[in-house]
Design an enzyme around this catalytic site. Structure first.
Site, PDB file in Angstrom:
ATOM      1  N   TYR A  78      71.297 -42.211 -46.917  1.00 59.82           N
ATOM      2  CA  TYR A  78      72.683 -42.281 -47.394  1.00 59.82           C
ATOM      3  C   TYR A  78      72.922 -41.127 -48.381  1.00 59.82           C
ATOM      4  CZ  TYR A  78      76.763 -44.082 -49.893  1.00 59.82           C
ATOM      5  OH  TYR A  78      78.000 -44.222 -50.480  1.00 59.82           O
ATOM      6  N   ARG A 137      73.605 -60.021 -68.999  1.00 57.95           N
ATOM      7  CA  ARG A 137      73.012 -58.761 -68.517  1.00 57.95           C
ATOM      8  C   ARG A 137      71.525 -58.943 -68.234  1.00 57.95           C
ATOM      9  NH1 ARG A 137      70.937 -55.148 -71.728  1.00 57.95           N
ATOM     10  NH2 ARG A 137      72.401 -55.453 -73.437  1.00 57.95           N
ATOM     11  N   ASP A 168      64.625 -48.603 -48.028  1.00 61.64           N
ATOM     12  CA  ASP A 168      66.026 -49.032 -48.027  1.00 61.64           C
ATOM     13  C   ASP A 168      66.245 -49.751 -46.696  1.00 61.64           C
ATOM     14  OD1 ASP A 168      68.779 -49.307 -47.733  1.00 61.64           O
ATOM     15  OD2 ASP A 168      69.232 -47.497 -48.883  1.00 61.64           O
ATOM     16  N   LYS A 179      76.804 -54.533 -47.623  1.00 61.23           N
ATOM     17  CA  LYS A 179      76.808 -54.439 -46.173  1.00 61.23           C
ATOM     18  C   LYS A 179      76.484 -55.802 -45.543  1.00 61.23           C
ATOM     19  CE  LYS A 179      77.596 -50.080 -46.979  1.00 61.23           C
ATOM     20  NZ  LYS A 179      77.699 -49.984 -48.416  1.00 61.23           N
TER      21      LYS A 179
HETATM   22  N1  LCS Z   1      71.875 -47.406 -49.060  1.00 60.81           N
HETATM   23  C1  LCS Z   1      72.475 -47.322 -47.852  1.00 60.81           C
HETATM   24  C2  LCS Z   1      71.640 -47.239 -46.610  1.00 60.81           C
HETATM   25  C3  LCS Z   1      73.868 -47.294 -47.779  1.00 60.81           C
HETATM   26  O1  LCS Z   1      74.435 -47.220 -46.571  1.00 60.81           O
HETATM   27  C4  LCS Z   1      74.629 -47.356 -48.972  1.00 60.81           C
HETATM   28  C5  LCS Z   1      76.118 -47.304 -48.936  1.00 60.81           C
HETATM   29  C6  LCS Z   1      73.960 -47.439 -50.205  1.00 60.81           C
HETATM   30  C7  LCS Z   1      72.580 -47.469 -50.199  1.00 60.81           C
HETATM   31  C8  LCS Z   1      74.711 -47.528 -51.508  1.00 60.81           C
HETATM   32  O2  LCS Z   1      75.290 -48.790 -51.617  1.00 60.81           O
HETATM   33  P1  LCS Z   1      76.665 -49.118 -52.422  1.00 60.81           P
HETATM   34  O3  LCS Z   1      76.494 -48.600 -53.807  1.00 60.81           O
HETATM   35  O4  LCS Z   1      77.772 -48.439 -51.705  1.00 60.81           O
HETATM   36  O5  LCS Z   1      76.725 -50.603 -52.353  1.00 60.81           O
HETATM   37  N2  LCS Z   1      76.653 -46.855 -47.718  1.00 60.81           N
HETATM   38  C9  LCS Z   1      77.911 -46.634 -47.486  1.00 60.81           C
HETATM   39  C10 LCS Z   1      78.405 -46.109 -46.276  1.00 60.81           C
HETATM   40  O6  LCS Z   1      77.726 -45.737 -45.329  1.00 60.81           O
HETATM   41  N3  LCS Z   1      79.712 -46.066 -46.318  1.00 60.81           N
HETATM   42  O7  LCS Z   1      80.195 -46.497 -47.543  1.00 60.81           O
HETATM   43  C11 LCS Z   1      79.067 -46.857 -48.373  1.00 60.81           C
END
Ligand code: LCS
Length: 394
Positions: free
Chosen positions: A111, A58, A183, A208
């Protein structure tokens, strides 16, 4: 190999790989929860930070550390902290940098859960927030309060594709004594380097573009300075938002081809976006690579490419959009983005369903907005798939 002065593609392939006794050319999976000390003094020294070496996964793990070193070099940061998910990265940043009575200003079209976590949960602990159109820096400047400690920008934003002037936002935040977090998920480190533009912290949903193969959920935070890096890392250790070594292994494998994937997907998008824009069934297209995008010139200046995310709406609105999504065959009807496969989704009922409708509309997320993440397939096949689905939706 010291890759800190190397080019971006060389870093992608070589940065962070530890030298082990076997000469492994990639980072092995250290699927280990705890690391033995040679004696009690060494254990005490490692905890006190007086001796190098791992303690407990961790807190740190060699496979995860290799990925962190690689991404820190890609973003030109001091250090990086990998997390269990993108939301693990977002929540760790909020909790590390904001206290009761503090205020944060952020992009309105971030998001959905990044905004929901702040408005519905951090608000319970006395943290205030304002969401607004950060593409207008005057808006941002006016929203600052004496207690504003953080400016949190998502650029390009999900899914409105709003582009914020990062250098300008950094100047405004710093003049006020606040930090700027960006971000950078939609751009990836290949197309945009927010720390070079003045940001203090960068975060990604690793799920992503960085991983790119739709098989891992993860996140990462890159800090410009040692002090900020330690602050984020300490919060991650206490929250337990760490990335698992097996996750890190897969991400390191996907990361090596980031530039190839991003460039190929952008090449496909450069064909799809203008074709969609002139299609008779389409009302409007928002792609930062099109001259019609309101921040096209800014994107051209602060990014080295336009990426592969498109938002658009059909003339038939939501109903036509539903037919389109139900009719595609190659494109997957799924949330997430930035993978090798083309995906289509409907933010108002999916990723941003948790937002109040009036907030969604104010942020440019209309009921009929459809989001496309263009993949690396043959562009003729992507286009043919969309063409047959658009014909049904007309
Ligand atoms: N920031 C952005 C710009 C994102 O698009 C997402 C997830 C996150 C943070 C959070 O990341 P995660 O915890 O899912 O790895 N975006 C998503 C979307 O547009 N569709 O599914 C997840």
């Amino acid at each position: 190999m010291d890759t800190r002065q190397s080019g971006f593609n060389t870093k992608l392939v070589h940065a962070g790989i530890p030298h082990d006794a076997y000469g492994s050319v990639v980072t092995p999976i250290y699927q280990v929860s705890t690391f033995a000390f040679r004696n009690a003094q060494e254990g005490a020294d490692r905890f006190a930070g007086k001796a190098d070496g791992y303690i407990y996964t961790r807190i740190g793990n060699p496979t995860t550390a290799a990925l962190e070193q690689n991404v820190a070099e890609l973003e030109n940061g001091f250090g990086a902290t990998a997390m269990a998910s993108g939301m693990g990265a977002v929540s760790t940043v909020y909790l590390a940098l904001l206290s009761a009575g503090d205020h944060m200003v952020s992009t309105d079209s971030v998001y959905g859960p990044s905004r929901g976590l702040m408005e519905k949960h951090l608000s319970r602990f006395g943290v205030e927030s304002t969401y607004l159109d950060t593409t207008d820096l005057e808006n941002l400047r006016k929203a600052l309060r004496p207690n504003t400690k953080l400016v949190y920008v998502e650029s390009p934003s999900n899914p409105a594709m709003a582009v914020t002037d990062i250098a300008g936002a950094a100047e405004i935040a710093h003049a006020h004594g606040a930090l700027l977090v960006v971000d950078n998920t939609f751009a990836s480190p290949h197309l945009q380097k927010p720390l070079d533009l003045g940001a203090d912290l960068v975060l990604h949903s690793i799920t992503k573009f960085i991983n790119g193969h739709a098989d891992v959920v993860g996140g990462i935070v890159i800090a410009k300075t040692e002090a900020l890096h330690k602050q984020i890392r300490t919060m991650m250790i206490n929250l337990g938002s760490n990335m698992d070594p097996h996750q890190a292994f897969l991400v390191s494998r996907g990361l090596k081809t980031l530039a190839l994937r991003v460039e190929r997907a952008e090449q496909n998008t450069a064909t799809i976006a203008p074709w969609l824009e002139q299609h008779p069934a389409v009302a409007w297209v928002r792609y930062i690579g099109l001259p019609s995008h309101p921040q096209h010139a800014l994107a051209k200046r602060q990014m080295s490419g336009f990426g592969s995310m498109i938002s658009f709406e059909l003339k038939g609105g939501l109903e036509a959009g539903r037919i389109l999504m139900d009719s595609v065959k190659l494109a997957g009807l799924a949330v997430s983005l930035g993978g090798v496969e083309t995906l289509i989704s409907h933010p108002a009922s999916m990723t941003h369903a948790g937002m109040a409708r009036e907030d969604r509309l104010a942020a440019g997320i209309t009921d009929g907005l459809v989001r496309l993440s263009i993949g690396i397939e043959d562009v003729e096949d992507i286009q043919a798939d969309l063409a047959q689905a658009l014909a049904k939706a007309r």
